[in-house]
Design a protein around this motif. Sequence first.
Motif, short mmCIF file in Angstrom:
data_model
loop_
_atom_site.label_atom_id
_atom_site.label_comp_id
_atom_site.label_asym_id
_atom_site.label_seq_id
_atom_site.Cartn_x
_atom_site.Cartn_y
_atom_site.Cartn_z
N GLU A 27 0.71 -1.31 -0.01
CA GLU A 27 -0.07 0.07 -0.15
C GLU A 27 0.73 1.38 0.10
N ARG A 28 2.15 1.11 0.56
CA ARG A 28 2.86 2.22 0.58
C ARG A 28 4.39 2.00 0.81
N ILE A 29 5.18 3.16 0.32
CA ILE A 29 6.36 2.98 0.15
C ILE A 29 6.86 4.27 1.03
N VAL A 30 7.74 4.22 2.14
CA VAL A 30 8.26 5.00 3.09
C VAL A 30 9.71 5.11 3.08
N PHE A 31 10.32 6.27 2.64
CA PHE A 31 11.66 6.34 3.06
C PHE A 31 12.26 7.74 3.38
N GLY A 32 13.49 7.75 3.64
CA GLY A 32 14.02 9.11 4.16
C GLY A 32 15.28 9.21 3.31
N TYR A 33 15.82 10.61 3.20
CA TYR A 33 16.91 10.67 2.44
C TYR A 33 17.42 12.14 2.88
N ASP A 34 18.61 12.38 2.60
CA ASP A 34 19.23 13.56 2.94
C ASP A 34 19.78 14.37 1.54
N LEU A 35 19.93 15.67 1.39
CA LEU A 35 20.28 16.41 0.36
C LEU A 35 21.39 17.01 0.42
N LEU A 36 22.74 16.87 0.03
CA LEU A 36 23.77 17.65 -0.01
C LEU A 36 24.23 18.42 -1.21
N HIS A 37 25.04 19.64 -1.05
CA HIS A 37 25.51 20.39 -2.10
C HIS A 37 26.76 20.85 -1.55
N ASP A 38 27.61 20.40 -2.28
CA ASP A 38 29.34 20.71 -1.90
C ASP A 38 29.58 20.45 -0.54
N LEU A 39 29.02 19.07 -0.34
CA LEU A 39 29.29 18.39 1.05
C LEU A 39 28.62 19.33 2.28
#
Length: 75
Positions: free
Chosen positions: A3-15
């Motif tokens: 029924e669902r997909i759950v995920f987490g993530y982080d976003l980096l730019h130039d570390l």
Amino acid sequence: ANERIVFGYDLLHDLRLMSVSLTTIEFVPDGDGTRLVFTEQAAFFDGLGDPADREHGTGKLLDALARFLAGERVR
């Protein structure tokens, strides 16, 4: 399940950490098809990210997915 997909993530730019997100994608029966519900909760750091930009980019990705599922060629 299924029924669902759950995920987490982080976003980096130039570390540098721009944001962290928790995303839920739900699949809901809708007539003869399925409706996709996309929810993203995000925290943005040091003025490096912008919720409006994230919403715009995610919208473009979801639009491309809809075109692909409709049988269009997507680049």
